[in-house]
Each structure stands twice: as structure tokens, then as C-alpha cells.
Design a protein around this motif. Structure first.
Motif, short mmCIF file in Angstrom:
data_model
loop_
_atom_site.label_atom_id
_atom_site.label_comp_id
_atom_site.label_asym_id
_atom_site.label_seq_id
_atom_site.Cartn_x
_atom_site.Cartn_y
_atom_site.Cartn_z
N SER A 1 11.68 6.07 2.30
CA SER A 1 12.56 6.84 3.47
C SER A 1 13.66 5.72 3.99
O SER A 1 14.82 6.56 4.45
CB SER A 1 11.70 7.23 4.71
N LYS A 2 13.31 4.55 4.24
CA LYS A 2 14.33 3.77 4.55
C LYS A 2 15.57 3.56 3.58
O LYS A 2 16.56 3.55 3.94
CB LYS A 2 13.91 2.15 4.77
N MET A 3 15.39 3.11 2.15
CA MET A 3 16.27 3.33 1.30
C MET A 3 17.24 4.58 1.04
O MET A 3 18.21 4.31 0.75
CB MET A 3 15.61 2.73 -0.08
N ASP B 1 0.86 -1.33 0.09
CA ASP B 1 0.05 0.17 0.10
C ASP B 1 0.71 1.37 -0.10
O ASP B 1 2.06 1.27 0.03
CB ASP B 1 -1.06 0.02 1.13
N THR B 2 0.27 2.36 -0.15
CA THR B 2 1.04 3.71 -0.53
C THR B 2 1.80 3.96 0.71
O THR B 2 3.11 4.40 0.70
CB THR B 2 0.17 4.87 -0.67
N THR B 3 1.28 3.85 1.98
CA THR B 3 2.32 4.03 3.11
C THR B 3 3.38 3.26 3.30
O THR B 3 4.44 3.71 3.83
CB THR B 3 1.15 3.98 4.39
N ALA B 4 3.25 2.04 3.03
CA ALA B 4 4.34 1.07 3.22
C ALA B 4 5.49 1.30 2.07
O ALA B 4 6.71 1.29 2.39
CB ALA B 4 3.81 -0.38 2.78
N ILE B 5 4.90 1.73 1.01
CA ILE B 5 5.81 2.28 -0.30
C ILE B 5 6.67 3.56 0.29
O ILE B 5 7.75 3.75 0.13
CB ILE B 5 5.28 2.41 -1.63
N ALA C 1 13.64 4.66 -7.31
CA ALA C 1 13.09 5.41 -8.64
C ALA C 1 11.65 4.52 -8.92
O ALA C 1 10.72 5.20 -9.43
CB ALA C 1 13.99 5.36 -9.61
N ARG C 2 11.64 3.19 -8.97
CA ARG C 2 10.44 2.55 -9.32
C ARG C 2 9.30 2.74 -8.25
O ARG C 2 8.39 2.74 -8.81
CB ARG C 2 10.92 1.09 -9.21
N MET C 3 9.72 2.90 -6.83
CA MET C 3 8.79 3.08 -5.98
C MET C 3 8.16 4.41 -6.34
O MET C 3 6.99 4.49 -6.29
CB MET C 3 9.34 2.80 -4.65
N LYS C 4 8.92 5.38 -6.59
CA LYS C 4 8.42 6.88 -6.81
C LYS C 4 7.51 6.62 -7.96
O LYS C 4 6.62 7.38 -8.10
CB LYS C 4 9.35 7.79 -6.68
#
Length: 65
Positions: free
Chosen positions: A19-21, A10-14, A51-54
Motif C-alpha cells: 500500500s505504501k509503494m 510476514d504477510t501483514t508487513a508485505i 509485483a514481487r511482493m504480490k
């Protein structure tokens, strides 16, 4: 992390993963400068994953309207 795995989150997990990465990127950059990084290609892998996550977050934003 593969795109399919990212899409399942979900969006919050991404956002939490981003932030961790981002912190991991800072550590890898520092290690690269000092010369203690075991695998310099790791920095590229982490940057591309962020970049993929964003990109997926942006797709969701555009889908929502």
C-alpha cells in the motif's frame, strides 16, 4: 527490495509495504507527467518490487491451501 528480504517479512508487513509503494507509484507517475521526476527509472523499480511482493503473497496463499 530483494526477494530474500521480502520473504522474511510476514504477510501483514508485505501488505503494508504494497500500500505504501502503491502511493509512491502514484506520486512517481504524477511527477513523470509534470516533468519533475529526477529518475524516471524509479517508477519501473517500484512497480517490479510491488509485483514481487504480490507474487510472494500469492505463493503463500496457495501453500496454505
Amino acid at each position: 527490495m530483494k526477494v530474500e528480504d521480502i520473504r522474511k517479512l510476514d504477510t501483514t508487513a508485505i501488505e503494508a509495504e504494497i500500500s505504501k509503494m502503491s502511493k509512491e507509484i502514484m506520486d512517481l507517475r504524477l511527477g513523470n507527467r509534470i516533468g519533475i521526476t529526477e529518475n524516471p527509472v524509479e517508477l519501473r523499480r517500484v512497480r517490479r518490487t510491488v509485483a514481487r511482493m504480490k507474487t510472494i503473497l500469492r505463493e503463500r496463499e496457495l501453500q496454505a491451501g
